[in-house]
Every structure is written in C-alpha cells, then in structure tokens.
Design a protein around this motif. Structure first.
Motif, PDB file in Angstrom:
ATOM      1  N   ILE A 246     -60.652  25.822  22.796  1.00 23.53           N
ATOM      2  CA  ILE A 246     -59.973  26.813  23.623  1.00 23.53           C
ATOM      3  C   ILE A 246     -59.999  26.379  25.083  1.00 23.53           C
ATOM      4  N   THR A 247     -61.113  25.778  25.489  1.00 21.37           N
ATOM      5  CA  THR A 247     -61.214  25.295  26.871  1.00 21.37           C
ATOM      6  C   THR A 247     -60.165  24.230  27.147  1.00 21.37           C
ATOM      7  N   GLN A 248     -59.997  23.303  26.208  1.00 22.30           N
ATOM      8  CA  GLN A 248     -58.996  22.261  26.400  1.00 22.30           C
ATOM      9  C   GLN A 248     -57.581  22.841  26.443  1.00 22.30           C
ATOM     10  N   GLN A 249     -57.312  23.811  25.595  1.00 21.97           N
ATOM     11  CA  GLN A 249     -55.993  24.455  25.613  1.00 21.97           C
ATOM     12  C   GLN A 249     -55.775  25.165  26.939  1.00 21.97           C
ATOM     13  N   TYR A 250     -56.813  25.803  27.436  1.00 19.42           N
ATOM     14  CA  TYR A 250     -56.718  26.474  28.737  1.00 19.42           C
ATOM     15  C   TYR A 250     -56.447  25.470  29.846  1.00 19.42           C
ATOM     16  N   VAL A 251     -57.164  24.347  29.812  1.00 21.06           N
ATOM     17  CA  VAL A 251     -56.956  23.300  30.820  1.00 21.06           C
ATOM     18  C   VAL A 251     -55.532  22.762  30.750  1.00 21.06           C
ATOM     19  N   LYS A 252     -55.074  22.503  29.536  1.00 17.71           N
ATOM     20  CA  LYS A 252     -53.721  21.974  29.368  1.00 17.71           C
ATOM     21  C   LYS A 252     -52.669  22.942  29.895  1.00 17.71           C
ATOM     22  N   ASN A 253     -52.829  24.222  29.590  1.00 21.14           N
ATOM     23  CA  ASN A 253     -51.847  25.216  30.021  1.00 21.14           C
ATOM     24  C   ASN A 253     -51.905  25.479  31.516  1.00 21.14           C
ATOM     25  N   THR A 254     -53.118  25.420  32.063  1.00 19.66           N
ATOM     26  CA  THR A 254     -53.309  25.866  33.438  1.00 19.66           C
ATOM     27  C   THR A 254     -53.224  24.745  34.459  1.00 19.66           C
ATOM     28  N   TYR A 255     -53.733  23.574  34.099  1.00 23.99           N
ATOM     29  CA  TYR A 255     -53.838  22.507  35.086  1.00 23.99           C
ATOM     30  C   TYR A 255     -52.941  21.297  34.805  1.00 23.99           C
ATOM     31  N   LEU A 256     -52.588  21.095  33.543  1.00 22.70           N
ATOM     32  CA  LEU A 256     -51.835  19.900  33.171  1.00 22.70           C
ATOM     33  C   LEU A 256     -50.493  20.288  32.581  1.00 22.70           C
ATOM     34  N   ASP A 257     -49.797  19.286  32.018  1.00 23.15           N
ATOM     35  CA  ASP A 257     -48.538  19.569  31.347  1.00 23.15           C
ATOM     36  C   ASP A 257     -48.750  19.489  29.839  1.00 23.15           C
ATOM     37  N   GLN A 258     -47.654  19.600  29.084  1.00 21.20           N
ATOM     38  CA  GLN A 258     -47.760  19.653  27.635  1.00 21.20           C
ATOM     39  C   GLN A 258     -47.484  18.307  26.966  1.00 21.20           C
ATOM     40  N   SER A 259     -47.452  17.212  27.729  1.00 19.61           N
ATOM     41  CA  SER A 259     -47.139  15.904  27.148  1.00 19.61           C
ATOM     42  C   SER A 259     -48.263  15.454  26.214  1.00 19.61           C
ATOM     43  N   GLN A 260     -47.880  14.743  25.126  1.00 16.38           N
ATOM     44  CA  GLN A 260     -48.850  14.242  24.152  1.00 16.38           C
ATOM     45  C   GLN A 260     -49.088  12.756  24.403  1.00 16.38           C
ATOM     46  N   THR A 261     -49.800  12.439  25.473  1.00 12.39           N
ATOM     47  CA  THR A 261     -50.077  11.050  25.839  1.00 12.39           C
ATOM     48  C   THR A 261     -51.575  10.853  25.983  1.00 12.39           C
ATOM     49  N   VAL A 262     -51.996   9.564  25.911  1.00 11.67           N
ATOM     50  CA  VAL A 262     -53.415   9.257  26.048  1.00 11.67           C
ATOM     51  C   VAL A 262     -53.913   9.591  27.451  1.00 11.67           C
ATOM     52  N   SER A 263     -53.117   9.292  28.457  1.00 13.56           N
ATOM     53  CA  SER A 263     -53.550   9.563  29.831  1.00 13.56           C
ATOM     54  C   SER A 263     -53.751  11.055  30.059  1.00 13.56           C
ATOM     55  N   ARG A 264     -52.841  11.867  29.518  1.00 14.27           N
ATOM     56  CA  ARG A 264     -53.011  13.311  29.673  1.00 14.27           C
ATOM     57  C   ARG A 264     -54.236  13.796  28.902  1.00 14.27           C
ATOM     58  N   LYS A 265     -54.492  13.180  27.746  1.00 20.75           N
ATOM     59  CA  LYS A 265     -55.652  13.563  26.956  1.00 20.75           C
ATOM     60  C   LYS A 265     -56.948  13.202  27.670  1.00 20.75           C
ATOM     61  N   VAL A 266     -56.965  12.052  28.336  1.00 24.39           N
ATOM     62  CA  VAL A 266     -58.160  11.652  29.078  1.00 24.39           C
ATOM     63  C   VAL A 266     -58.410  12.621  30.233  1.00 24.39           C
ATOM     64  N   LYS A 267     -57.355  12.929  30.966  1.00 22.69           N
ATOM     65  CA  LYS A 267     -57.502  13.906  32.048  1.00 22.69           C
ATOM     66  C   LYS A 267     -58.004  15.238  31.507  1.00 22.69           C
ATOM     67  N   GLU A 268     -57.415  15.652  30.399  1.00 25.86           N
ATOM     68  CA  GLU A 268     -57.824  16.906  29.787  1.00 25.86           C
ATOM     69  C   GLU A 268     -59.297  16.886  29.423  1.00 25.86           C
ATOM     70  N   LEU A 269     -59.771  15.721  28.928  1.00 23.68           N
ATOM     71  CA  LEU A 269     -61.171  15.592  28.523  1.00 23.68           C
ATOM     72  C   LEU A 269     -62.112  15.830  29.690  1.00 23.68           C
ATOM     73  N   PHE A 270     -61.904  15.113  30.784  1.00 22.97           N
ATOM     74  CA  PHE A 270     -62.833  15.225  31.909  1.00 22.97           C
ATOM     75  C   PHE A 270     -62.755  16.593  32.574  1.00 22.97           C
ATOM     76  N   ILE A 271     -61.525  17.108  32.736  1.00 19.96           N
ATOM     77  CA  ILE A 271     -61.406  18.433  33.365  1.00 19.96           C
ATOM     78  C   ILE A 271     -62.011  19.495  32.466  1.00 19.96           C
ATOM     79  N   SER A 272     -61.854  19.340  31.140  1.00 17.94           N
ATOM     80  CA  SER A 272     -62.407  20.324  30.211  1.00 17.94           C
ATOM     81  C   SER A 272     -63.922  20.340  30.277  1.00 17.94           C
ATOM     82  N   ILE A 273     -64.530  19.157  30.368  1.00 20.69           N
ATOM     83  CA  ILE A 273     -65.993  19.088  30.492  1.00 20.69           C
ATOM     84  C   ILE A 273     -66.446  19.791  31.762  1.00 20.69           C
TER      85      ILE A 273
END
Length: 933
Positions: A246-273
């Motif tokens: 849920i935290t990652q979904q929140y980060v994706k919706n609130t801080y990032l975009d909806q693209s399905q890329t490795v770079s976005r996933k990495v950003k999502e990982l660190f921001i989610s932590i």
C-alpha cells in the motif's frame, strides 16, 4: 684425468667435506646443520664476509655449480618464490633463502610484485588460467555486497520524501447542500475530493489492507518478494502488475507517475522505504485511498462513494466498502458497468467483482480482521445508483448559480475556479429543490401535450425561485429540464422575460413613499382613486397628453373594455387594471419607481432601457429574474427589511476559508408601514382578485399575478412571512431567441399569471411549508392620505356594447377642488366573479397587458393603436365627442379630437377644473383634469 675432474685446492681447515660445508653454510638447501653442532654455521666454517661473487672458484665445475645456484630456475614461477624463502637457492637450503649461497637445488630469479587481483591467474596455463580461484570469487561477492549496501545507505541518507504532485492532490470543486451533504462535483482535472482518515470507515480500511497488504502496519513500506516478482515479470516481458505494498501504491500515486519501468520502480523503492519509516501509517492509507482510481471517473474514496452509492464515504456500509476494495484490483475489469475490451463486458465484470467481493470477506476472516460469525452476515452484493452526471437535473443550474456568486464575491476568474479544489457550501435546501421540480413536472404532465398540440405546447419554459425573506438565502430554484437535455440557460436566473403586472406593487410602494407631484410629496393611501376605464389618455406632469408614435395622445389599453370608473388603487391592484397604475407611475415619477425597485433588489441592468421614461414602464416591461422577483417581494414580507439574495455561505480552498462570504447585512428598503400596506393590498389579490384560485391554501399568502402582451409570459410572485417564491412561464424560440405567444398553449385561449403559474406556486408552497408554523402578516399602520377624485363618467356605449353596459349611470356632480380625507374608508367593492371564471376581473378579465412593449410599444412607449391590441381609435373618442375621455355624452368634443376641452362639458362632463374626468392625465388622474387638452 680431465681438467674438470681436477680436485679443487683444499682449504687449510682440511678436506673436501669441510670445504663443502664451508661453502654451503649460508646456502639454501634441504639439509640442516650437523646434529651435534652447538654453534652457528658461521662459527663452524669461519667468518663469511663476502658472497661467492667475491670468492675465486677453484675449478670450472665449481663455477658452473655456482652459476646454477645463482641463476633463475627454469621451472619456477616468475616471482622466484621457492620453498626455502623468497630468494633463489638449492633444494637443501633451510635458511632464509639468500641468493648468494651456492647449493644443489635449482635457482630462483629476482622477486616480482604480486597483482591485487590475480586474474587471469599467473602460474596457470590453458583454460585453468581463466578459472577464478575461490578466494577471488568470495572476495568479489563480499565486495559487491559491501558496495551495494554502502550505495543503498548513501541513497537512503540522501533521498527525501518529495513534495506531493499537484496533479495527484488536485481536487474538483465540490458543492454542498445547505445541510452539508454533497450536491455535485465539477471542475478540476479529476473528479476527486480528499477526505480525512476519520471519514474513512473501518470496514473500508480493513477490506483494503486484507486484500492488498495484510502486513501494512508491520512492514517497512516495501515487500522484497513483491519487488522481485515485479522485476522478474518485467524482465520476461510478462504481466507488469506487481506485489506492491500500500505504501508503494501511495508513493506511485502521490509522488511518481504510472509508468512501468525499472527506473520508476527503483525510485519507488527508495521513496517507499523512506515514507514507510517517516510517514504515519494512517496518513499513508488515507493518501492511498484518496488518490486511487475506482472507475466511473472517480478518483478517491469520496468521489467513488458518491459515484457508486450516492453517499459520503463516512456512511459506507461493509458491503459497499468491500466492493470499493474489490474494484481497486482494476476498474476496467471489475466495474459492473463494463469496461474497454472484449473481456470487460458488464456481465463478466460483475461476475469478477462478486467473486473478489466474497474473497475479500473470506480474506478478512483469514487474517483475523473479521470473525467467521460476522462473515456470515454479508451475503448480498450491494446495489448501485444509476450512473449519471453530477450536474444532471437541477444540479447544473444550482452549481452555475453558486459559481457565478463565488466568482463575483471572491474576484476569481472562471478559469481559476475551473482548476478545482474549492469546497462550496450553498444555501440550497435539497427537499425544497426536489419539491419545486416535482411541482413543475406535475404541471407539465397535466398541462402540456406536445403530441396533441405540437404548435402551441412545444418550447414552453418554466422558471422558479424561492427565497427566505428573513435572510436572503436562495433555498430552491427551477432552471429548466436539465443540462443533460440540452437546456443550458437557467430559467430561474434568466433576464429577458418581462414581468408584466407583478411590477405594479413597486409603483404603489413608490406612491406610498414619495407621493405625487400634485401631493407635494405627501404619501398616497392605497384608497386613493384613479380612473380605471379603458383607453384613457395618459397625461404628463404638465397636464399635457403624452404623444404616441404618430403624435396623437397616447391611450392606455386595459385587457378588457369593462367600464371601471374611478377605482381605488387597492381595487385596481386586486383586478390588475392597467390604466390607474400607468397614470400613477407618471404622477409619482418613473425615476422614483426605479429607485424603489433598486432598493428592493431589482438590478438596474434588468430595466427596460427602451421604456425607462415611457408610460408603459409601469406595466412591467422590465425583465428581472425569478430570483430577484422573489427576493424583492420577500422585502414586503419582511416589513421592508431587505437582504440581498445569496446562494453560498462558505467557500474553502485547501481547507482554508475564503473571506467575503459572510451573510449579507440587513438594509432598510422601505418603512414598515409602506411594506405592510403593500402586503395588505396583495393579500386581497389572493383572497378576492386575480389569484383567488389559491386562496384556500391554508396559510396567509400575499402575491401578484402578471401577464404580458400577446400572452408571451405569465408570472405569479407570492409569499408568506417565511418564504417568497416567484414562478414564470413563457415560450421562446431557441433559434432566434424571441418570445412566442402562449395563446392556445395547454388548449386554452390564453394563459395568465393567476392560473398555471399560481397553481404551480400553490403545489410547491403547500409542500415547502410543511413542518412550518406560518405567522400572520403584521397589521399595517396608517399610511398616506386619500386623495378623492370625482367619479368618472361612463363612455358612450358603442354598437357592440351589451345591454347591461348601456344602463344609465347617475351623472356625478363636479368636485370644485381636491378633497383630502383623514378617514380611511373601506375598499370599494369589486366586480363579483364566479369561482374559476378567469375572464371576470381576473388575469383574463383585467388589464395585464403592458401597453407598449413588443409590437405595441413603439416610440415613446406607445403604439399606433393606443398601446394595446387594437386599443384606441384614430378618432380620439366616440361619435359623440366625449366617449371614454371627453366628459359626459353631451360633451362638445369633435370627432378626431382627444376629448372635450376645458369648457366643453362644463356642466355635463365636468367643470372647468375637472375637465375630462376619465382623461387620466397627470392632473386629471388625481385632481380632475387639466384646463386644456
């Protein structure tokens, strides 16, 4: 013996063995010192001050052996590392491996510096050279992990929680009913309304956590297994849906975009932590539910609750909550309305949604969020409201009215308001709006038949507004059939529909406040008499006839040819007779009437500019909206205290209230005696006049009917102490924007304010006043003075007049001078009408025509035929010269003249001071005429 076999010279210490021992003392070799020796080799063989290089060899063989001992070993590694030490030496050496000593072993070369990473491997040949050692593999792996952990630590330390995306948090404009419930949502980039954690029911929280992230309150914001699965799927080109928390979904919706890329996933990982460690879990859950997409163009739980169930999020039931949790799996495949693609049919989507709905309930039992007993209670899949625009029905008109008010008060441009994020609380009361719409729809059903009468019953429009007199709040309005039906103009707030005789109370109020030019400012009593006959000449304040377009005296037309004679203003209002109020308006001064109407809240922009100074202005050629009419009459109900009508009580932007939306201040528009006397006059209209069809409504009512020329509009504006409501009915051509006649509409010859509009008003008010204890209107105090006028003579009967109209009337005696009475007489009895006879002294039988608008309102507010349909002949009176305007029948007025002169009907038609009693001139209307025509 060959020379190489010669024995070397023997040292003095004796013997070859001694020599050998002496020369090998410092050499590397496999043999150790003699077992019984107690001394060092140096002690045994003497001092060693130099190496073999400094000592002469005894033979060639010895030299060769020395060379072998000091040379590089052919079969040793390049770095010269030997068994005995770091230097070269014999195999027997047990010493430090000094390269200077001779020995039997193979020699070593000079020492070479080792590489940090021995790869390719030295000393190995062929494929073995390329196989890393286990030390290299282990070291590399440990180093990589160390570097990775170090980089992760640095990244974690450097990364911060970014600002929320403006688009992610952008909301639509939310409009609320007066009771605080949501009315509509519009504007903004997305249909979203953010709510607080306390507005999210526990059933929704538990359903989402159980379905998507059971460890939500325990994890650190990420799920390594889920991330691995997502990366693996992306690498294989498979399903890119992952096991994000849920935290990652929140980060994706609130801080990032909806693209399905490795770079976005990495950003999502660190921001989610980071978010998982620093942000409160409740905020994360609230943010996720506020930003997620639920289908039906709804972003966030509040918009979704309204879209699917028509309720606020805090009122969701467990069944509804679990459905919304189900649709989060993917609205395109789980929204029962259907989606895009062959797999997203409504039937298939509903089946999927029901399966997931049941699974989530079972999952809650599995994770301990619900007991098995409670699970058994929830077996029925919830019902949904019909999907429709939030601006359907009357909502669109309510929103438009509120938006216009907000933009004006807050100084906002429409473009700024459309960006969204405003929460607007209105004054509109849901029940009253629905009752008003219900009353209109019932009237349409009973009154109109487009199939049977397509030429007359089509294009008929209704408009209505209801205002609280004691506050100015607009509590209800009816703007039309709905914007979804293609009707975008708001009939409750339209300008362009003349109000007709509903304007007459303003003229009366002005007379009560300012008096007339002849009364020298003394207020008039409503019992003052004016000439009520048809086709009288209207005179200006100089006593001269007002001219029509052809230069002839202007004659005002009533709707009927009934001979009224002199009537009180009280009775003239009751029966809506035109001529007294047209002359009264001139006597008071049209500018004073305009001043009173502005004080009552009528906008100057709605005045009929073409008739501002024309006689017909007093008959309602102006076009105020239903809102303004209801508000102004509410001032009468409130004993002269006026509140500007308003539709918004509070506006918030980002939870901060905007200034300027305080309730309007009270303003004294009229004195209480004036307002209450107007109310008394309008009460009589309902009880005995043109609106008597609604007199049995059951509570005190005052009001006025209004009809315009050629039956192009009809009005009824009425009020109680608690509520003022205006209803209008008209036909309009949408292509040309012109008003059309309603003659024949509904199967009746003509429509007036006293029938359809008044009946609709009654149907609505009977419901709107339920639960209200109505108050009586205050008894009015004395107002003004009564200015008597000599009774007007009857017109000479024409050939078309009935026998009843030909009955002789007593000739009134002339009045030598105006008489002022301090005693308030009883109202003059009005014509007796049978119930339901709208043609008798009512809307049909009284002058509701405006006498100068449209085709009858040419230059100077007059018409070529006298200001009405066929009103006023060219001859200026009857064949006998007096007629309606020229004194009594024996008057001396010649045909073609407007009436008898000052002396023409002296004894028979009025004295020199009275002139034409029916002339209705500036002087004659009040005091009895002028000296000359």
């Amino acid at each position: 013996m060959s020379e190489h076999r010669r024995k070397p010279p023997q040292p003095q210490s004796g013997g070859r063995a001694a020599a050998r021992r002496g020369t090998s003392g410092s050499s590397a070799g496999r043999r150790a010192a003699p077992r019984n020796s107690t001394e060092s080799p140096a002690d045994s063989y003497g001092p060693q001050e130099s190496g073999p290089e400094d000592r002469p060899y005894g033979s060639r063989a010895e030299a060769r052996r020395a060379a072998q001992r000091t040379g590089a070993g052919r079969r040793r590694s390049a770095d010269g590392a030997g068994r005995g030490g770091s230097g070269g030496g014999g195999r027997r050496s047990g010493g430090a491996g000094d390269t200077s000593g001779p020995g039997r072993g193979r020699g070593r070369g000079p020492a070479v510096k080792k590489r940090f990473v021995d790869y390719p491997r030295s000393g190995k040949y062929g494929w073995r050279r390329w196989v890393p050692s286990w030390r290299l593999v282990t070291g590399t792996f440990v180093s990589f992990l160390g570097l990775l952990m170090g980089a992760a630590g640095i990244a974690y330390a450097m990364v911060g929680v970014p600002d929320e995306k403006a688009a992610a948090m952008a909301e639509s404009n939310v409009f609320y009913w007066a009771d605080g419930s949501q009315m509509a949502s519009t504007g903004g980039e997305k249909n979203r309304q953010n709510v607080k954690f306390g507005d999210i029911p526990r059933s929704m929280q538990e359903a989402v956590i159980a379905a998507e992230n059971a460890t939500f309150y325990d994890d650190k914001g990420v799920d390594p297994m889920g991330i691995g699965r997502a990366v693996y799927n992306m690498a294989l080109g498979g399903d890119t849906q992952g096991g994000s928390t849920i935290t990652q979904q929140y980060v994706k919706n609130t801080y990032l975009d909806q693209s399905q890329t490795v770079s976005r996933k990495v950003k999502e990982l660190f921001i989610s932590i980071k978010v998982g460690a620093e942000v409160d879990k409740k905020k994360i859950l609230t943010g996720y539910l506020n930003t997620a997409f639920y289908g039906r163009n709804a972003y966030g739980i509040q918009a979704a609750s309204q879209a699917y169930f028509g309720v606020d999020s805090k009122h969701l039931t467990p069944e509804q909550s679990v459905f919304l949790a189900s649709v989060l799996k993917g609205p395109n495949l789980y929204n029962p309305d259907g989606g895009v693609g062959a797999m997203a049919t409504p039937e298939a989507n509903r089946e999927r949604a029901e399966k997931r709905w049941n699974w989530i309930f079972d999952r809650q039992v599995e994770v301990g969020a619900m007991s098995a007993e409670d699970r058994e209670k929830y077996t029925k899949f919830p019902d949904f409201v019909k999907q429709k625009s939030s601006l359907a029905g009357q909502s669109g008109y309510l929103v438009d009215t509120a938006k216009e008010f907000v933009a004006k008060k807050a100084g906002l441009k429409p473009e700024e308001l459309e960006k969204g994020g405003y929460h607007i609380t209105t004054t509109f009361q849901k029940d009253k709006v629905r009752e008003l719409e219900k009353a209109v729809n019932a009237t349409k059903k009973d009154f109109l038949d487009k199939k049977k009468r397509p030429k007359t019953d089509d294009l008929v429009q209704f408009g209505a507004a209801s205002v609280d007199p004691e506050s100015g709040k607009i509590v209800a309005l009816y703007g039309g059939e709905g914007q979804e039906a293609g009707h975008y103009s708001n009939n409750a707030n339209t300008t362009g529909v003349p109000v007709g005789s509903t304007w007459k109370p303003y003229v009366l109020a002005a007379a009560m406040k300012y008096g007339t030019f002849r009364s020298k400012g003394v207020p008039l009593s409503p019992l003052t008499k004016y000439n009520g006959n048809d086709l009288i000449v209207i005179n200006d304040q100089n006593g001269d006839p007002i001219k029509d377009a052809k230069g002839r005296p202007f004659r005002q037309k009533n709707e009927s040819e009934k001979v009224w004679g002199d009537v009180t203003l009280f009775d003239a209002m009751q029966d809506s007779i035109n001529t007294p109020f047209v002359q009264l308006g001139i006597d008071v001064g049209l500018s004073k009437t305009r001043s009173v109407t502005k004080d009552l809240g009528i906008l100057e922009s709605s005045f009929d500019e073409g008739n501002l100074n024309n006689a017909s202005f007093s008959l309602g050629t102006s076009t105020p909206s239903a809102i303004r009419m209801a508000s102004s009459y509410g001032t009468f109900a409130n004993s002269g205290k006026h509140f500007e009508p308003y539709s918004v009580t509070e506006v918030k932007h980002k939870d901060k209230p905007l200034p300027g939306f305080e309730a309007p201040n009270e303003k004294r528009a009229l004195s209480a005696p004036i307002a209450d006397n107007v109310t008394k006059v309008l009460e009589n209209v309902v009880q005995n006049g043109t609106a008597k069809g609604i007199k049995d409504i059951g509570f005190p009512v005052a009001g006025k009917t209004g009809t315009t020329d050629k039956n192009k509009s009809a009005w009824f504006v009425g009020y109680t102490r608690e509520l003022s409501t205006a209803v209008t009915l008209f036909r309009t051509d949408p292509k040309e924007g012109k008003l059309l006649s309603m003659n024949g509409t509904g199967g009746v010859p003509s429509i007036h304010g006293g029938d359809i509009p008044a009946e609709l008003w009654q149907d609505y008010m009977a419901q709107a006043m339920k639960g209200v204890k109505p108050k009586e209107f205050p008894e009015p105090g004395e107002i003004g003075e009564i200015f008597e006028e000599s009774p007007s003579p009857l017109p000479t009967p024409s050939a078309t007049e009935t026998e009843e109209e030909k009955e002789p009337e007593p000739t009134p005696e002339p009045t030598p001078s105006p008489t002022k009475s301090e005693v308030k007489p009883s109202p003059t009895p009005s014509q007796t009408c049978e119930p339901g006879d709208w043609g008798c002294g009512s809307g049909n039988g009284s002058g509701e025509n405006t006498g100068g608008n449209e085709n009858e309102g040419a230059e100077n507010g007059t018409t070529e035929n006298g200001g009405a349909d066929g009103g006023g002949s060219d001859s200026g009176g009857s064949d006998n010269g007096g007629g309606d305007i020229g004194g009594s029948s024996p008057g001396t007025s010649a045909p073609g003249q407007p009436g008898g002169n000052a002396n023409a009907g002296n004894n028979n038609g009025g004295s020199a001071n009275t002139g034409n009693n029916n002339g209705g001139a500036d002087n004659g209307g009040l005091f009895g005429g002028t000296e000359t025509p």
